[in-house]
Design a protein around this motif. Structure first.
Motif, PDB file in Angstrom:
ATOM      1  N   GLU A 111       0.071  -9.913  -4.267  1.00  3.63           N
ATOM      2  CA  GLU A 111       1.353  -9.496  -4.843  1.00  3.63           C
ATOM      3  C   GLU A 111       1.190  -8.260  -5.703  1.00  3.63           C
ATOM      4  O   GLU A 111       2.034  -7.354  -5.667  1.00  3.63           O
ATOM      5  CB  GLU A 111       1.974 -10.637  -5.670  1.00  3.63           C
ATOM      6  N   ALA A 112       0.113  -8.185  -6.465  1.00  3.12           N
ATOM      7  CA  ALA A 112      -0.132  -7.023  -7.312  1.00  3.12           C
ATOM      8  C   ALA A 112      -0.321  -5.763  -6.463  1.00  3.12           C
ATOM      9  O   ALA A 112       0.211  -4.698  -6.796  1.00  3.12           O
ATOM     10  CB  ALA A 112      -1.360  -7.260  -8.194  1.00  3.12           C
ATOM     11  N   VAL A 113      -1.049  -5.883  -5.369  1.00  4.24           N
ATOM     12  CA  VAL A 113      -1.265  -4.739  -4.471  1.00  4.24           C
ATOM     13  C   VAL A 113       0.054  -4.301  -3.838  1.00  4.24           C
ATOM     14  O   VAL A 113       0.347  -3.108  -3.746  1.00  4.24           O
ATOM     15  CB  VAL A 113      -2.331  -5.079  -3.397  1.00  4.24           C
ATOM     16  N   GLU A 114       0.862  -5.253  -3.414  1.00  8.57           N
ATOM     17  CA  GLU A 114       2.153  -4.917  -2.802  1.00  8.57           C
ATOM     18  C   GLU A 114       3.085  -4.257  -3.819  1.00  8.57           C
ATOM     19  O   GLU A 114       3.783  -3.300  -3.497  1.00  8.57           O
ATOM     20  CB  GLU A 114       2.797  -6.168  -2.200  1.00  8.57           C
ATOM     21  N   LEU A 115       3.083  -4.759  -5.043  1.00  6.10           N
ATOM     22  CA  LEU A 115       3.886  -4.133  -6.103  1.00  6.10           C
ATOM     23  C   LEU A 115       3.432  -2.692  -6.343  1.00  6.10           C
ATOM     24  O   LEU A 115       4.250  -1.784  -6.448  1.00  6.10           O
ATOM     25  CB  LEU A 115       3.774  -4.922  -7.405  1.00  6.10           C
ATOM     26  N   ALA A 116       2.132  -2.492  -6.439  1.00  6.53           N
ATOM     27  CA  ALA A 116       1.600  -1.144  -6.645  1.00  6.53           C
ATOM     28  C   ALA A 116       1.949  -0.239  -5.469  1.00  6.53           C
ATOM     29  O   ALA A 116       2.299   0.931  -5.666  1.00  6.53           O
ATOM     30  CB  ALA A 116       0.083  -1.191  -6.852  1.00  6.53           C
ATOM     31  N   SER A 117       1.886  -0.768  -4.269  1.00  6.38           N
ATOM     32  CA  SER A 117       2.216   0.027  -3.081  1.00  6.38           C
ATOM     33  C   SER A 117       3.673   0.464  -3.090  1.00  6.38           C
ATOM     34  O   SER A 117       3.995   1.591  -2.737  1.00  6.38           O
ATOM     35  CB  SER A 117       1.939  -0.768  -1.807  1.00  6.38           C
ATOM     36  N   GLN A 118       4.557  -0.412  -3.495  1.00  5.83           N
ATOM     37  CA  GLN A 118       5.978  -0.090  -3.486  1.00  5.83           C
ATOM     38  C   GLN A 118       6.422   0.664  -4.736  1.00  5.83           C
ATOM     39  O   GLN A 118       7.338   1.475  -4.681  1.00  5.83           O
ATOM     40  CB  GLN A 118       6.810  -1.364  -3.325  1.00  5.83           C
ATOM     41  N   PHE A 119       5.779   0.423  -5.861  1.00  4.84           N
ATOM     42  CA  PHE A 119       6.184   1.036  -7.124  1.00  4.84           C
ATOM     43  C   PHE A 119       5.536   2.394  -7.345  1.00  4.84           C
ATOM     44  O   PHE A 119       6.137   3.282  -7.934  1.00  4.84           O
ATOM     45  CB  PHE A 119       5.833   0.088  -8.280  1.00  4.84           C
ATOM     46  N   VAL A 120       4.313   2.565  -6.873  1.00  6.34           N
ATOM     47  CA  VAL A 120       3.575   3.811  -7.106  1.00  6.34           C
ATOM     48  C   VAL A 120       3.354   4.540  -5.785  1.00  6.34           C
ATOM     49  O   VAL A 120       4.008   5.527  -5.492  1.00  6.34           O
ATOM     50  CB  VAL A 120       2.217   3.545  -7.807  1.00  6.34           C
ATOM     51  N   ALA A 121       2.384   4.069  -5.020  1.00  9.13           N
ATOM     52  CA  ALA A 121       2.027   4.675  -3.733  1.00  9.13           C
ATOM     53  C   ALA A 121       1.206   3.645  -2.968  1.00  9.13           C
ATOM     54  O   ALA A 121       0.723   2.676  -3.544  1.00  9.13           O
ATOM     55  CB  ALA A 121       1.209   5.944  -3.946  1.00  9.13           C
ATOM     56  N   LYS A 122       1.043   3.883  -1.675  1.00  9.47           N
ATOM     57  CA  LYS A 122       0.286   2.959  -0.833  1.00  9.47           C
ATOM     58  C   LYS A 122      -1.047   2.653  -1.486  1.00  9.47           C
ATOM     59  O   LYS A 122      -1.801   3.547  -1.872  1.00  9.47           O
ATOM     60  CB  LYS A 122       0.084   3.569   0.560  1.00  9.47           C
ATOM     61  N   THR A 123      -1.317   1.370  -1.630  1.00  5.50           N
ATOM     62  CA  THR A 123      -2.531   0.897  -2.284  1.00  5.50           C
ATOM     63  C   THR A 123      -3.325   0.069  -1.279  1.00  5.50           C
ATOM     64  O   THR A 123      -2.750  -0.806  -0.623  1.00  5.50           O
ATOM     65  CB  THR A 123      -2.172   0.027  -3.510  1.00  5.50           C
ATOM     66  N   PRO A 124      -4.625   0.345  -1.130  1.00  5.04           N
ATOM     67  CA  PRO A 124      -5.432  -0.422  -0.170  1.00  5.04           C
ATOM     68  C   PRO A 124      -5.418  -1.917  -0.479  1.00  5.04           C
ATOM     69  O   PRO A 124      -5.419  -2.319  -1.650  1.00  5.04           O
ATOM     70  CB  PRO A 124      -6.842   0.147  -0.345  1.00  5.04           C
ATOM     71  N   ASN A 125      -5.413  -2.730   0.554  1.00  2.00           N
ATOM     72  CA  ASN A 125      -5.395  -4.184   0.383  1.00  2.00           C
ATOM     73  C   ASN A 125      -6.628  -4.707  -0.329  1.00  2.00           C
ATOM     74  O   ASN A 125      -6.599  -5.787  -0.891  1.00  2.00           O
ATOM     75  CB  ASN A 125      -5.257  -4.880   1.738  1.00  2.00           C
ATOM     76  N   SER A 126      -7.689  -3.947  -0.323  1.00  2.00           N
ATOM     77  CA  SER A 126      -8.932  -4.387  -0.969  1.00  2.00           C
ATOM     78  C   SER A 126      -8.925  -4.141  -2.478  1.00  2.00           C
ATOM     79  O   SER A 126      -9.852  -4.548  -3.172  1.00  2.00           O
ATOM     80  CB  SER A 126     -10.121  -3.658  -0.343  1.00  2.00           C
ATOM     81  N   THR A 127      -7.887  -3.504  -2.992  1.00  2.44           N
ATOM     82  CA  THR A 127      -7.796  -3.211  -4.420  1.00  2.44           C
ATOM     83  C   THR A 127      -7.694  -4.513  -5.208  1.00  2.44           C
ATOM     84  O   THR A 127      -6.971  -5.425  -4.825  1.00  2.44           O
ATOM     85  CB  THR A 127      -6.557  -2.336  -4.712  1.00  2.44           C
ATOM     86  N   SER A 128      -8.403  -4.567  -6.323  1.00  2.00           N
ATOM     87  CA  SER A 128      -8.368  -5.780  -7.145  1.00  2.00           C
ATOM     88  C   SER A 128      -7.010  -5.906  -7.839  1.00  2.00           C
ATOM     89  O   SER A 128      -6.254  -4.944  -7.961  1.00  2.00           O
ATOM     90  CB  SER A 128      -9.468  -5.738  -8.203  1.00  2.00           C
ATOM     91  N   ARG A 129      -6.733  -7.093  -8.311  1.00  2.00           N
ATOM     92  CA  ARG A 129      -5.479  -7.352  -9.021  1.00  2.00           C
ATOM     93  C   ARG A 129      -5.396  -6.456 -10.255  1.00  2.00           C
ATOM     94  O   ARG A 129      -4.362  -5.834 -10.523  1.00  2.00           O
ATOM     95  CB  ARG A 129      -5.407  -8.831  -9.423  1.00  2.00           C
ATOM     96  N   ALA A 130      -6.477  -6.386 -11.018  1.00  2.00           N
ATOM     97  CA  ALA A 130      -6.490  -5.586 -12.246  1.00  2.00           C
ATOM     98  C   ALA A 130      -6.240  -4.108 -11.957  1.00  2.00           C
ATOM     99  O   ALA A 130      -5.463  -3.450 -12.666  1.00  2.00           O
ATOM    100  CB  ALA A 130      -7.825  -5.770 -12.970  1.00  2.00           C
TER     101      ALA A 130
END
Length: 115
Positions: free
Chosen positions: A67-86
């Motif tokens: 969920e954190a990665v999806e939020l970052a992808s939609q709120f900022v820019a595409k974020t790799p799925n391997s990105t940690s929650r933090a």
């Protein structure tokens, strides 16, 4: 004389081209993303509101890595799925911090050009 054929045991060779078993897919709770995203957009630029919402987001146990990665992808820019929650949450916060910093610089310049 009859030749006896012996069956040679074949060794199993693992090829680099063979597909590796995938990790178990993590289910994304899209409801969490659709709940937080408009609230983050609305609080963007308001330090107090954004900080309170971000603290709530960060402490929410239902906001997992996916969920954190999806939020970052939609709120900022595409974020790799391997990105940690933090790291994903850090990206969300950085968008707000960047906007706040821009506004501070703009006020300091009082609309004057740097040139």
């Amino acid at each position: 004389m009859a030749k006896q054929r012996t069956k040679a045991k074949r060794k199993t060779v693992v090829s680099a081209s063979e597909a590796k078993p995938k990790k178990r897919a993590i289910m994304l709770n899209q409801n969490i993303v659709t709940d937080y995203l408009p609230r983050l957009e609305a609080a963007l630029g308001d330090d107090t509101k954004f900080q309170q919402l971000f603290d709530t987001l960060k402490a929410d146990p239902e906001v997992r890595q996916a969920e954190a990665v999806e939020l970052a992808s939609q709120f900022v820019a595409k974020t790799p799925n391997s990105t940690s929650r933090a790291k994903a949450l850090e990206r969300v916060y950085q968008r707000h911090a960047s906007l706040a910093n821009f506004r501070l610089k703009q006020r300091a310049m009082s609309g004057r050009s740097a040139a």
